[in-house]
Design a protein around this motif. Structure first.
Motif, PDB file in Angstrom:
ATOM      1  N   HIS A 168       0.901  -1.142  -0.170  1.00 33.57           N
ATOM      2  CA  HIS A 168      -0.147  -0.048  -0.103  1.00 33.57           C
ATOM      3  C   HIS A 168       0.853   1.193  -0.247  1.00 33.57           C
ATOM      4  CE1 HIS A 168      -2.475   3.145   1.961  1.00 33.57           C
ATOM      5  NE2 HIS A 168      -3.351   2.469   1.516  1.00 33.57           N
ATOM      6  N   SER A 169       1.793   1.265   0.703  1.00 36.00           N
ATOM      7  CA  SER A 169       2.796   2.576   1.023  1.00 36.00           C
ATOM      8  C   SER A 169       3.535   2.914  -0.154  1.00 36.00           C
ATOM      9  CB  SER A 169       3.582   2.160   2.091  1.00 36.00           C
ATOM     10  OG  SER A 169       4.571   1.038   1.985  1.00 36.00           O
ATOM     11  N   GLU A 170       3.655   1.999  -1.166  1.00 35.64           N
ATOM     12  CA  GLU A 170       4.370   2.066  -2.558  1.00 35.64           C
ATOM     13  C   GLU A 170       3.523   2.744  -3.435  1.00 35.64           C
ATOM     14  OE1 GLU A 170       5.834  -1.715  -3.092  1.00 35.64           O
ATOM     15  OE2 GLU A 170       7.616  -1.641  -1.984  1.00 35.64           O
ATOM     16  N   TYR A 171       2.223   2.810  -3.149  1.00 39.60           N
ATOM     17  CA  TYR A 171       1.231   3.316  -4.281  1.00 39.60           C
ATOM     18  C   TYR A 171       0.535   4.428  -3.708  1.00 39.60           C
ATOM     19  CZ  TYR A 171       2.135  -0.622  -7.134  1.00 39.60           C
ATOM     20  OH  TYR A 171       2.934  -1.393  -8.004  1.00 39.60           O
ATOM     21  N   THR A 172       0.475   4.736  -2.553  1.00 36.29           N
ATOM     22  CA  THR A 172      -0.203   5.932  -2.319  1.00 36.29           C
ATOM     23  C   THR A 172       0.401   6.404  -0.811  1.00 36.29           C
ATOM     24  OG1 THR A 172      -2.573   6.782  -1.481  1.00 36.29           O
ATOM     25  CG2 THR A 172      -1.751   4.482  -0.828  1.00 36.29           C
ATOM     26  N   LYS A 173       0.068   7.689  -0.542  1.00 33.50           N
ATOM     27  CA  LYS A 173       0.566   8.299   0.706  1.00 33.50           C
ATOM     28  C   LYS A 173      -0.700   8.228   1.786  1.00 33.50           C
ATOM     29  CE  LYS A 173       4.569   8.968  -0.575  1.00 33.50           C
ATOM     30  NZ  LYS A 173       5.555   7.996  -0.055  1.00 33.50           N
ATOM     31  N   GLU A 174      -1.976   8.085   1.335  1.00 37.42           N
ATOM     32  CA  GLU A 174      -3.031   7.701   2.245  1.00 37.42           C
ATOM     33  C   GLU A 174      -2.593   6.844   3.312  1.00 37.42           C
ATOM     34  OE1 GLU A 174      -5.807   9.393   2.369  1.00 37.42           O
ATOM     35  OE2 GLU A 174      -5.364  10.809   0.839  1.00 37.42           O
ATOM     36  N   ALA A 175      -2.885   7.139   4.455  1.00 35.92           N
ATOM     37  CA  ALA A 175      -2.930   6.100   5.571  1.00 35.92           C
ATOM     38  C   ALA A 175      -3.933   4.928   5.522  1.00 35.92           C
ATOM     39  CB  ALA A 175      -2.739   6.711   6.775  1.00 35.92           C
ATOM     40  N   LEU A 176      -3.549   3.832   5.985  1.00 34.37           N
ATOM     41  CA  LEU A 176      -4.518   2.866   5.932  1.00 34.37           C
ATOM     42  C   LEU A 176      -5.504   3.103   7.102  1.00 34.37           C
ATOM     43  CD1 LEU A 176      -2.324  -0.339   5.823  1.00 34.37           C
ATOM     44  CD2 LEU A 176      -4.103   0.309   4.386  1.00 34.37           C
ATOM     45  N   PRO A 177      -6.583   2.819   7.103  1.00 31.00           N
ATOM     46  CA  PRO A 177      -7.724   3.101   8.163  1.00 31.00           C
ATOM     47  C   PRO A 177      -7.351   2.149   9.134  1.00 31.00           C
ATOM     48  CG  PRO A 177      -8.762   2.170   6.204  1.00 31.00           C
ATOM     49  CD  PRO A 177      -7.378   2.409   6.007  1.00 31.00           C
ATOM     50  N   PRO A 178      -7.911   2.380  10.461  1.00 32.92           N
ATOM     51  CA  PRO A 178      -7.691   1.745  11.674  1.00 32.92           C
ATOM     52  C   PRO A 178      -8.357   0.277  11.201  1.00 32.92           C
ATOM     53  CG  PRO A 178      -8.280   3.576  12.351  1.00 32.92           C
ATOM     54  CD  PRO A 178      -8.446   3.809  10.625  1.00 32.92           C
ATOM     55  N   ALA A 179      -7.625  -0.711  11.769  1.00 32.96           N
ATOM     56  CA  ALA A 179      -8.436  -2.099  11.577  1.00 32.96           C
ATOM     57  C   ALA A 179      -9.159  -2.436  12.523  1.00 32.96           C
ATOM     58  CB  ALA A 179      -7.154  -3.117  11.857  1.00 32.96           C
TER      59      ALA A 179
END
Length: 115
Positions: free
Chosen positions: A104-115
């Motif tokens: 995910h971090s290689e394709y966007t700077k958007e943070a992952l939502p909390p699990a």
């Protein structure tokens, strides 16, 4: 750190003559193909073309075909998309190849939502 990996299939998209009762009337030829690896289209050096209208026929399906699906999902089994010209007997076969792992971090700077 949370695991942000996901898997996508590499795909091969190839022109086939599915309905031999109708001629191939468009400019694509049996065997024309390209690969989709991650977010990149790759064209073979010996045949580096794929028609614009043919591309429009398959584009809506590529992202879904890249993702793992359940065995019973039609996206897992149906692999041929008809040409956009109703008079053409051609189709485009989408074949799943190897799975690749991406982050995910290689394709966007958007943070992952909390699990």
């Amino acid at each position: 750190m949370e695991d942000d990996s996901f898997e996508l299939y590499d795909l091969k998209v190839e022109v086939v003559h599915r309905d031999t009762s109708r001629p191939m009337v468009c400019r694509h030829q049996v065997g024309d193909h390209f690969y989709l690896r991650g977010g990149n289209l790759e064209f073979p050096v010996e045949r580096p073309r794929f028609g614009y209208y043919a591309m429009l026929a398959v584009l809506p399906f590529l992202m879904a075909k890249q993702r793992p699906t359940q065995r019973t999902d039609w996206m897992s089994t149906d692999a041929e998309i008809g040409c956009t010209d109703p008079n053409c007997g051609g189709a485009f076969r989408i074949t799943r190849l190897d799975k690749q792992t991406y982050r995910h971090s290689e394709y966007t700077k958007e943070a992952l939502p909390p699990a």
